[in-house]
Design a protein around this motif. Structure first.
Motif, PDB file in Angstrom:
ATOM      1  N   ALA A  73      38.524  19.190  26.602  1.00 56.24           N
ATOM      2  CA  ALA A  73      37.672  18.051  26.967  1.00 56.24           C
ATOM      3  C   ALA A  73      37.658  17.800  28.467  1.00 56.24           C
ATOM      4  O   ALA A  73      36.771  17.104  28.975  1.00 56.24           O
ATOM      5  CB  ALA A  73      38.135  16.794  26.229  1.00 56.24           C
ATOM      6  N   ALA A  74      38.624  18.370  29.190  1.00 61.73           N
ATOM      7  CA  ALA A  74      38.653  18.223  30.644  1.00 61.73           C
ATOM      8  C   ALA A  74      37.710  19.189  31.336  1.00 61.73           C
ATOM      9  O   ALA A  74      37.227  18.919  32.439  1.00 61.73           O
ATOM     10  CB  ALA A  74      40.077  18.447  31.161  1.00 61.73           C
ATOM     11  N   ALA A  75      37.421  20.323  30.698  1.00 65.46           N
ATOM     12  CA  ALA A  75      36.639  21.367  31.355  1.00 65.46           C
ATOM     13  C   ALA A  75      35.300  20.864  31.912  1.00 65.46           C
ATOM     14  O   ALA A  75      34.975  21.139  33.071  1.00 65.46           O
ATOM     15  CB  ALA A  75      36.432  22.543  30.394  1.00 65.46           C
ATOM     16  N   PRO A  76      34.490  20.123  31.147  1.00 65.82           N
ATOM     17  CA  PRO A  76      33.186  19.701  31.683  1.00 65.82           C
ATOM     18  C   PRO A  76      33.269  18.762  32.879  1.00 65.82           C
ATOM     19  O   PRO A  76      32.276  18.591  33.593  1.00 65.82           O
ATOM     20  CB  PRO A  76      32.530  18.996  30.481  1.00 65.82           C
ATOM     21  N   LEU A  77      34.417  18.173  33.116  1.00 66.76           N
ATOM     22  CA  LEU A  77      34.543  17.297  34.274  1.00 66.76           C
ATOM     23  C   LEU A  77      34.354  18.074  35.573  1.00 66.76           C
ATOM     24  O   LEU A  77      33.926  17.508  36.583  1.00 66.76           O
ATOM     25  CB  LEU A  77      35.906  16.603  34.279  1.00 66.76           C
ATOM     26  N   LEU A  78      34.643  19.383  35.555  1.00 68.12           N
ATOM     27  CA  LEU A  78      34.535  20.201  36.766  1.00 68.12           C
ATOM     28  C   LEU A  78      33.099  20.336  37.246  1.00 68.12           C
ATOM     29  O   LEU A  78      32.859  20.692  38.407  1.00 68.12           O
ATOM     30  CB  LEU A  78      35.134  21.582  36.528  1.00 68.12           C
ATOM     31  N   CYS A  79      32.132  20.043  36.383  1.00 70.46           N
ATOM     32  CA  CYS A  79      30.728  20.023  36.801  1.00 70.46           C
ATOM     33  C   CYS A  79      30.108  18.669  36.468  1.00 70.46           C
ATOM     34  O   CYS A  79      29.710  17.921  37.349  1.00 70.46           O
ATOM     35  CB  CYS A  79      29.935  21.154  36.155  1.00 70.46           C
ATOM     36  N   ALA A  80      30.045  18.340  35.182  1.00 72.94           N
ATOM     37  CA  ALA A  80      29.411  17.080  34.783  1.00 72.94           C
ATOM     38  C   ALA A  80      30.118  15.878  35.389  1.00 72.94           C
ATOM     39  O   ALA A  80      29.477  14.927  35.859  1.00 72.94           O
ATOM     40  CB  ALA A  80      29.398  16.971  33.254  1.00 72.94           C
ATOM     41  N   GLY A  81      31.448  15.903  35.411  1.00 76.51           N
ATOM     42  CA  GLY A  81      32.196  14.768  35.924  1.00 76.51           C
ATOM     43  C   GLY A  81      31.948  14.519  37.394  1.00 76.51           C
ATOM     44  O   GLY A  81      31.625  13.409  37.822  1.00 76.51           O
ATOM     45  N   ILE A  82      32.073  15.567  38.203  1.00 82.39           N
ATOM     46  CA  ILE A  82      31.876  15.386  39.643  1.00 82.39           C
ATOM     47  C   ILE A  82      30.406  15.130  39.963  1.00 82.39           C
ATOM     48  O   ILE A  82      30.088  14.438  40.944  1.00 82.39           O
ATOM     49  CB  ILE A  82      32.426  16.593  40.434  1.00 82.39           C
ATOM     50  N   THR A  83      29.490  15.645  39.159  1.00 81.55           N
ATOM     51  CA  THR A  83      28.067  15.426  39.405  1.00 81.55           C
ATOM     52  C   THR A  83      27.694  13.953  39.329  1.00 81.55           C
ATOM     53  O   THR A  83      26.812  13.494  40.065  1.00 81.55           O
ATOM     54  CB  THR A  83      27.220  16.242  38.409  1.00 81.55           C
ATOM     55  N   VAL A  84      28.367  13.192  38.475  1.00 78.16           N
ATOM     56  CA  VAL A  84      28.064  11.762  38.393  1.00 78.16           C
ATOM     57  C   VAL A  84      29.022  10.918  39.222  1.00 78.16           C
ATOM     58  O   VAL A  84      28.638   9.861  39.737  1.00 78.16           O
ATOM     59  CB  VAL A  84      28.039  11.275  36.920  1.00 78.16           C
ATOM     60  N   TYR A  85      30.253  11.376  39.399  1.00 81.31           N
ATOM     61  CA  TYR A  85      31.229  10.609  40.172  1.00 81.31           C
ATOM     62  C   TYR A  85      30.854  10.549  41.650  1.00 81.31           C
ATOM     63  O   TYR A  85      30.914   9.491  42.285  1.00 81.31           O
ATOM     64  CB  TYR A  85      32.612  11.245  40.003  1.00 81.31           C
ATOM     65  N   SER A  86      30.452  11.695  42.209  1.00 80.95           N
ATOM     66  CA  SER A  86      30.172  11.751  43.643  1.00 80.95           C
ATOM     67  C   SER A  86      29.071  10.785  44.077  1.00 80.95           C
ATOM     68  O   SER A  86      29.262  10.032  45.040  1.00 80.95           O
ATOM     69  CB  SER A  86      29.821  13.188  44.055  1.00 80.95           C
ATOM     70  N   PRO A  87      27.914  10.749  43.405  1.00 76.56           N
ATOM     71  CA  PRO A  87      26.898   9.784  43.839  1.00 76.56           C
ATOM     72  C   PRO A  87      27.305   8.337  43.603  1.00 76.56           C
ATOM     73  O   PRO A  87      26.921   7.450  44.372  1.00 76.56           O
ATOM     74  CB  PRO A  87      25.671  10.152  42.992  1.00 76.56           C
ATOM     75  N   MET A  88      28.103   8.092  42.581  1.00 74.90           N
ATOM     76  CA  MET A  88      28.556   6.718  42.353  1.00 74.90           C
ATOM     77  C   MET A  88      29.425   6.245  43.512  1.00 74.90           C
ATOM     78  O   MET A  88      29.313   5.097  43.955  1.00 74.90           O
ATOM     79  CB  MET A  88      29.282   6.629  41.011  1.00 74.90           C
TER      80      MET A  88
END
Length: 359
Positions: free
Chosen positions: A160-175
């Motif tokens: 469940a951590a794997a998608p954070l490497l793309c999906a997670g940072i993709t939304v975290y960075s602009p926030m």
């Protein structure tokens, strides 16, 4: 003489690759470089299937180099570290996201924004200085510079951590960049897929009021009861959209299909921000009037630099945030791609690479 992928480097590797625009993946023998002084080698345990992988294997963006081994949501176990690496050791769990290199001398790189370097080396489908091609995480192991390895917080569920490497940072960075972190502010999240569902979780962890904006009324229950969103708005319901006008401080738009932006701008308050992280394949149009008369802004963002990616992983570890995933074996990958194209997944496929390839 041009060498085959299997002969380019000293270390033998195995994965699954697509050979043409059909996008069909099948077993593939290739090679990796040996671990250098500043490198980390990972045995790949899990790899998420990102929508970018689907575009890439089918050459829908027109830049695919075949054969292509996709995968940039990688979780693995460290099996070797270089002599200059001090912050990883054999046995550690680490992640690799969308990048494995950059120029390291430009303003972006010096500002820890390797993702905006004009010479990025992507985890797959990039040409490196020696002329060889990068291959991604649908494979047994990967070698990356230490700068591009991310520590995974202890206790975080690995698949469940794997998608954070793309999906997670993709939304975290602009926030973070656009200031979408002030508790009590109202965030709209457009789209409830691989990106959107993580954005809801991160938004709630920042203390925001979060409303999911979707074309599908059927997703209301999962948005509110399953993910903890505070509200749900059907974008095809003109009355509900009218009632919600001027109520949101920010909107994060994760949708990659072509869609109108002006109804979203109408939801924003004075000084509101609409930030795009999806990648529609055609231009989107917008009138200037709603921007000028509401002092509203439209922006964009793509993944994040390595320092911020580590920050995101630590934040998610602290707040128990992971992606909702469906774990599959490697031999299911073509079916998974077909289902992904139809949005038939909640919310991210993750390949159990290590167990699949060992079998």
């Amino acid at each position: 003489m041009v060498k085959s992928p299997e002969e380019e480097h000293p270390r033998k590797a195995f994965g699954w690759a697509a050979r043409d625009t059909s996008g069909v993946l099948s077993p593939f023998n290739f090679s990796r470089r040996i671990n250098g002084a500043d490198d980390v080698t990972l045995k790949v345990l899990y790899c998420g299937i990102c929508h970018s992988d689907l575009h890439a294997v089918r050459n829908e963006w027109g830049n695919t180099i075949y054969p292509i081994v996709p995968g940039h949501e990688i979780i693995g176990a460290v099996t070797e570290v270089g002599t200059d690496v001090t912050d990883f050791k054999v046995g550690d769990i680490a992640g690799v996201g969308c990048l494995v290199g950059a120029c390291h001398s430009c303003e972006s790189c010096e500002g820890d924004l390797e993702n905006y370097c004009s010479q990025p080396i992507l985890t797959y489908n990039s040409v490196v200085p020696d002329g060889t091609i990068t291959y991604g995480g649908y494979s047994d192991h990967i070698v990356v510079p230490r700068r591009y390895a991310v520590r995974v917080p202890e206790g975080m569920p690995l698949a469940a951590a794997a998608p954070l490497l793309c999906a997670g940072i993709t939304v975290y960075s602009p926030m973070k960049h656009y200031g979408m972190t002030e508790p009590g502010r109202h965030l709209g999240v457009v789209g409830l897929g691989g990106l959107g569902h993580v954005a809801v979780k991160i938004g709630k962890a920042f203390g925001l009021k979060v409303t999911v904006i979707s074309t599908s009324p059927a997703k209301e229950k999962e948005a509110i009861q399953g993910l903890g969103a505070d509200g749900f708005l059907v974008s095809r319901d003109p009355e509900k959209m009218k009632d919600a006008a001027n109520t949101m401080d920010y909107i994060l738009d994760t949708v990659s299909a072509v869609h109108p932006l002006e109804p979203l701008l109408a939801l924003l308050k004075l000084n509101g921000k609409l930030v795009m992280v999806g990648l529609p394949d055609k231009p989107l149009s917008i009138h200037a009037f709603p921007l000028l008369f509401g002092r509203k802004a439209v922006g964009g963002s793509v993944i994040g630099g390595m320092k911020e990616t580590q920050e995101m992983m630590d934040f998610c570890g602290k707040h128990n945030i992971t992606a909702d995933v469906e774990v599959v074996n490697m031999d299911y990958v073509n079916t998974a791609m077909h289902r992904l194209a139809k949005a038939d997944v909640k919310y991210r496929f993750v390949i159990d690479v290590a167990n699949s390839l060992s079998n």
